[in-house]
Design a protein around this motif. Structure first.
Motif, mmCIF file in Angstrom:
data_model
loop_
_atom_site.group_PDB
_atom_site.id
_atom_site.type_symbol
_atom_site.label_atom_id
_atom_site.label_comp_id
_atom_site.label_asym_id
_atom_site.label_seq_id
_atom_site.Cartn_x
_atom_site.Cartn_y
_atom_site.Cartn_z
ATOM 1 N N ALA A 188 -42.712 85.956 -24.377
ATOM 2 C CA ALA A 188 -41.665 84.884 -23.946
ATOM 3 C C ALA A 188 -40.516 85.239 -25.099
ATOM 4 N N ASN A 189 -39.730 86.431 -24.896
ATOM 5 C CA ASN A 189 -38.619 86.536 -25.964
ATOM 6 C C ASN A 189 -37.474 87.395 -25.090
ATOM 7 N N PRO A 190 -36.534 87.707 -25.732
ATOM 8 C CA PRO A 190 -35.398 88.262 -24.983
ATOM 9 C C PRO A 190 -35.744 89.630 -24.544
ATOM 10 N N HIS A 191 -36.569 90.556 -25.326
ATOM 11 C CA HIS A 191 -37.270 91.744 -24.963
ATOM 12 C C HIS A 191 -38.078 91.715 -23.723
ATOM 13 N N GLY A 192 -38.844 90.613 -23.710
ATOM 14 C CA GLY A 192 -39.925 90.613 -22.771
ATOM 15 C C GLY A 192 -39.013 90.095 -21.457
ATOM 16 N N GLU A 193 -38.127 89.479 -21.520
ATOM 17 C CA GLU A 193 -37.434 89.255 -20.311
ATOM 18 C C GLU A 193 -36.528 90.288 -19.787
ATOM 19 N N PHE A 194 -36.214 91.127 -20.677
ATOM 20 C CA PHE A 194 -35.373 92.279 -20.405
ATOM 21 C C PHE A 194 -36.296 93.336 -19.530
ATOM 22 N N ILE A 195 -37.477 93.577 -20.047
ATOM 23 C CA ILE A 195 -38.325 94.596 -19.634
ATOM 24 C C ILE A 195 -38.905 94.052 -18.089
ATOM 25 N N ARG A 196 -39.191 92.677 -18.053
ATOM 26 C CA ARG A 196 -39.582 92.290 -16.920
ATOM 27 C C ARG A 196 -38.629 92.254 -15.667
ATOM 28 N N HIS A 197 -37.403 92.070 -16.057
ATOM 29 C CA HIS A 197 -36.096 92.107 -15.018
ATOM 30 C C HIS A 197 -36.000 93.128 -14.858
ATOM 31 N N TYR A 198 -36.284 94.412 -15.630
ATOM 32 C CA TYR A 198 -35.969 95.871 -15.514
ATOM 33 C C TYR A 198 -37.064 96.239 -14.331
ATOM 34 N N TRP A 199 -38.191 95.943 -14.709
ATOM 35 C CA TRP A 199 -39.461 96.225 -13.726
ATOM 36 C C TRP A 199 -39.219 95.596 -12.311
ATOM 37 N N VAL A 200 -38.724 94.401 -12.171
ATOM 38 C CA VAL A 200 -38.735 93.907 -11.003
ATOM 39 C C VAL A 200 -37.288 94.169 -10.206
ATOM 40 N N SER A 201 -36.357 93.981 -10.865
ATOM 41 C CA SER A 201 -34.753 94.048 -10.450
ATOM 42 C C SER A 201 -34.591 95.808 -10.157
ATOM 43 N N ASN A 202 -34.769 96.350 -11.380
ATOM 44 C CA ASN A 202 -34.129 97.707 -11.327
ATOM 45 C C ASN A 202 -35.096 98.687 -10.454
ATOM 46 N N ARG A 203 -36.280 98.619 -11.171
ATOM 47 C CA ARG A 203 -37.308 99.399 -10.372
ATOM 48 C C ARG A 203 -37.849 98.882 -9.044
ATOM 49 N N ARG A 204 -37.600 97.618 -8.713
ATOM 50 C CA ARG A 204 -38.144 96.916 -7.530
ATOM 51 C C ARG A 204 -39.604 96.921 -7.255
ATOM 52 N N PHE A 205 -40.127 96.648 -8.456
ATOM 53 C CA PHE A 205 -41.912 96.825 -8.299
ATOM 54 C C PHE A 205 -42.186 95.330 -8.581
ATOM 55 N N THR A 206 -43.368 94.924 -8.058
ATOM 56 C CA THR A 206 -43.958 93.466 -8.404
ATOM 57 C C THR A 206 -44.461 93.300 -9.540
ATOM 58 N N ALA A 207 -44.491 92.070 -10.111
ATOM 59 C CA ALA A 207 -45.202 91.744 -11.306
ATOM 60 C C ALA A 207 -46.722 92.024 -11.070
ATOM 61 N N GLU A 208 -47.471 91.663 -9.966
ATOM 62 C CA GLU A 208 -48.669 92.036 -9.518
ATOM 63 C C GLU A 208 -49.126 93.254 -9.872
ATOM 64 N N LEU A 209 -48.121 94.479 -9.433
ATOM 65 C CA LEU A 209 -48.256 95.866 -9.646
ATOM 66 C C LEU A 209 -48.442 96.008 -11.205
ATOM 67 N N ALA A 210 -47.697 95.558 -11.926
ATOM 68 C CA ALA A 210 -47.446 95.594 -13.468
ATOM 69 C C ALA A 210 -48.920 95.289 -14.111
ATOM 70 N N GLU A 211 -49.400 94.304 -13.578
ATOM 71 C CA GLU A 211 -50.468 93.805 -14.194
ATOM 72 C C GLU A 211 -51.763 94.752 -13.768
ATOM 73 N N ASP A 212 -51.773 94.901 -12.529
ATOM 74 C CA ASP A 212 -52.793 95.955 -12.194
ATOM 75 C C ASP A 212 -52.985 97.253 -12.772
ATOM 76 N N PHE A 213 -51.639 97.888 -13.099
ATOM 77 C CA PHE A 213 -51.681 99.019 -14.048
ATOM 78 C C PHE A 213 -51.534 98.612 -15.316
ATOM 79 N N LYS A 214 -51.460 97.542 -15.897
ATOM 80 C CA LYS A 214 -51.197 97.208 -17.309
ATOM 81 C C LYS A 214 -50.123 97.883 -17.680
ATOM 82 N N ILE A 215 -48.987 97.675 -17.008
ATOM 83 C CA ILE A 215 -47.686 98.456 -17.527
ATOM 84 C C ILE A 215 -47.282 97.491 -18.842
ATOM 85 N N GLY A 216 -46.572 98.203 -19.857
ATOM 86 C CA GLY A 216 -46.386 97.661 -21.031
ATOM 87 C C GLY A 216 -44.874 97.915 -21.656
ATOM 88 N N PHE A 217 -44.687 97.558 -22.564
ATOM 89 C CA PHE A 217 -43.100 97.643 -23.236
ATOM 90 C C PHE A 217 -43.600 98.120 -24.793
#
Length: 671
Positions: A188-217
């Protein structure tokens, strides 16, 4: 060849003689205390002191582990198994290259055996062989995966970081790193918000997929990962070789010295085919620092380490292999994000190499699970060149390959296509799929009608070279016929080109012949010792009876079956019989292990085994006594005079041998 005592400690000397009941076993590290096994097993007294006790797992804990963990559940993580009847399963051997399954697993008996290369063993042996672990490490790995607690001998130290292998330590380091990067992704910090926005908005993947594959930063400027590693007290060698840090030679790894390799990047965990994190792919972001040595690289992979060789690994194979099968081929895409996109829309068989360079090792690994592959690379120049490199390797590996194409599309990106159309895009590209030779023709001769004679001949030669890579003669002939039809070239011209190419090949040397199979299905019929050993392994009552009737001297111990039979009967006679547990303790070499596995995999059938055992007893007795009788008769003939004082004794010995031969021992069991 390393052998193991019943408690799992590597032996450094001869095994104890069970018939002679020798009380000393020269095994283990100096300073260990013995595990007492019926009072007949202990270590050498007065050892030299050591600074670190070696953890020793209790023998009964190892036995319980093998009883509780089904070997099928262990092997299926590595080999695609199919039911073969009678509690048996078959698959392609993980220890040698083969096209026809000869690797057998008996879920009931807890053994595996390959009738192609001869490898055999139990659950623990399989993990040792496939993962390069020592005995204790393999037992600990199995116990961890299946949630089975182990018990250690008091004072032996238990599992300690100092005694783990470097490989296992690096696995642990990667597990910690994956968790660390994942928490940074969720922070819950600016970097975390940035990477989650990148994942969902830029790459257009879901948060569930990130959890499933343990995508990190990986945070841009951060010493948190190094601090976490140092807190866990990983070894200096483990930190140097894990590939996650830059550490100068000769400098002790400390918080200020350990520079993270990955900074300001999206982190994709790379797992081997068993699902273990072995490396990372890091995607460039706006947050990637300018002083990053690889700042300009869009993707940066982990370097090769003791647990990661990129040429032997395919991304997502650990998941895709359970979905591949008849009618569900593997779909080979270029990159990890392409594979993730396929997974997100429901195409569960997508896999990707580490980069576009396909290797024979990757395809051999793939072939273990399923032989059908669809290649779906980008339609740009780089993607098509990669597909063309893939084609001959795929044919050589025995894969049935097709190339997914979209009719009328000049540029095809799987990621964008699936994002826009979902799983329906897969059916669309399958309609335009090309077979191996059709794809090669399109690559080498895109416009046959306008091609010159020279261009056509270059295409013929190039395609024939690819066709000759096919693993079987039948496949080669089929591909050559396709070339003739696709290019409109007479079969005689194709055959002439084949002759030219094969002549060139002959100068480069012929392939060495494949090794002959060892210990085939009828191995137990090769001799009386082997015959009786087979019966003993399948019939415990006969085993117990034979231990009382078969005389030690009758057994020919010049071969492995005789040695093992002798040891087996002595064990039953002196120590009793505890089934599989006792058997495992008696095996002293890989040759014996393969022999036992071969026999265990053969059904005992409806034969009269008591009758067969009695016949074996008679032959062994006769083989031993007949030469003695002949020697005595020669001595009797040489005495000449009736009054020779030794003659009565010789006559008595001959009479006794004759009596024994006329009345061989017989088992008291009912036929």
């Amino acid at each position: 060849m390393t052998n193991y005592c019943p408690d799992g400690v590597p032996t450094v000397g001869p095994r104890p003689c069970r018939r002679a009941f020798d009380p000393v076993c020269h095994c283990g590290e100096p300073g260990e205390e013995a595990i007492q096994l019926g009072g007949a097993h202990r270590f050498d007294p007065d050892p030299a002191p050591t600074s670190l006790p070696v953890p020793v797992i209790k023998a009964n804990s190892i036995r319980d582990l093998k009883n509780r963990v089904n070997i099928h559940d262990v092997v299926i993580r590595v080999v695609a198994l199919k039911k073969a009847g009678g509690g048996r399963f078959k698959g392609l051997c993980p220890f040698h290259s083969e096209k026809t399954p000869s690797f057998n697993v008996s879920a009931d008996k807890g053994f595996f055996k390959c009738f192609g290369c001869g490898k055999a063993g139990d659950t623990i042996n399989f993990v040792m062989e496939t993962e390069g672990l020592q005995f204790t490490e393999a037992v600990e790995a199995i116990s961890q995966r299946f949630g089975f607690p182990l018990e250690y001998e008091e004072g032996s130290g238990g599992p300690s970081k100092e005694t783990r292998s470097l490989r296992q330590e690096i696995f642990d380091i990667h597990d910690l790193a994956a968790d660390y990067y994942r928490q940074a992704f969720l922070a819950a910090n600016p970097h975390g918000e940035f990477i989650r926005h990148y994942w969902v908005s830029n790459r257009r993947f879901t948060a569930e997929l990130a959890e499933d594959f343990k995508i990190g930063f990986a945070p841009p400027e951060d010493s948190g990962l190094a601090a976490a590693m140092l807190k866990r007290k990983f070894s200096e060698e483990g930190l140097r070789q894990c590939g996650l840090f830059f550490i100068r030679d000769g400098v002790i790894p400390t918080l200020g010295v350990m520079r993270p390799r990955f900074r300001g990047r999206l982190m994709i965990p790379i797992r081997d085919h068993q699902g273990r994190v072995v490396a990372f792919t890091a995607r460039q972001l706006e947050l990637t620092p300018k002083d990053d040595p690889s700042h300009e690289a869009k993707y940066v992979n982990s370097p090769e380490t003791p647990i990661f060789t990129k040429s032997n690994l395919l991304f997502n194979l650990d998941r895709a292999r359970s979905h591949a099968g008849e009618g569900h081929p593997f779909v080979l895409v270029e990159g990890q994000l392409d594979a993730l996109r396929c997974w997100s829309v429901g195409l569960k068989t997508a896999i990707a190499p580490q980069g576009t360079s396909i290797t024979e090792g990757q395809l051999a690994l793939l072939r273990r699970y399923h032989a059908q592959v669809e290649c779906f690379f980008d339609s740009d120049s780089a993607g098509q060149k990669a597909a063309l490199r893939f084609l001959p390797l795929a044919l050589k590996a025995g894969l049935e390959v097709r190339f997914l194409m979209l009719a009328g599309a000049e540029k095809l990106d799987p990621d964008l296509l699936f994002l826009e159309k979902g799983l329906a895009a897969y059916e669309e590209v399958k309609r335009g799929a090309l077979g191996a030779m059709a794809f090669a023709r399109q690559a080498f001769l895109p416009d046959p009608a306008r091609a010159s004679f020279n261009e056509r001949m270059i295409a013929v030669r190039s395609m024939v070279e690819i066709a000759l890579q096919a693993e079987t003669q039948v496949a080669r002939e089929d591909y050559l016929q396709q070339i003739s039809l696709l290019l409109g070239v007479q079969p005689d011209a194709i055959r002439s080109e084949v002759a030219i190419l094969e002549k060139r090949r002959s100068h480069a040397g012929r392939e060495a012949p494949a090794p002959a199979p060892v210990a085939g299905p009828d191995a137990h019929t090769k001799g009386y010792e082997e015959h009786l050993l087979y019966i003993c392994l399948h019939n415990e009552p006969i085993l117990r009876e034979l231990s009382m009737h078969l005389v030690h001297e009758w057994i020919d111990t010049a071969n492995p079956s005789g040695q093992l039979l002798d040891r087996l009967l002595a064990e039953v006679q002196h120590n009793g019989w505890n089934g599989q547990e006792s058997l495992e303790q008696l095996i002293e070499s890989e040759e014996e292990r393969a022999l036992v596995a071969s026999m265990l995999f053969q059904a005992s059938g409806d034969e009269d085994w008591v009758k067969i055992a009695n016949e074996g007893l008679r032959h062994l007795q006769k083989r031993f006594l007949e030469p003695r009788k002949q020697q005595i008769e020669l001595e009797i003939a040489s005495k000449g005079a009736i009054g020779d004082p030794t003659l009565p004794s010789l006559l008595k010995q001959r009479a006794e041998i004759t009596r024994q031969l006329l009345n061989p021992p017989r088992l008291s069991l009912a036929s």
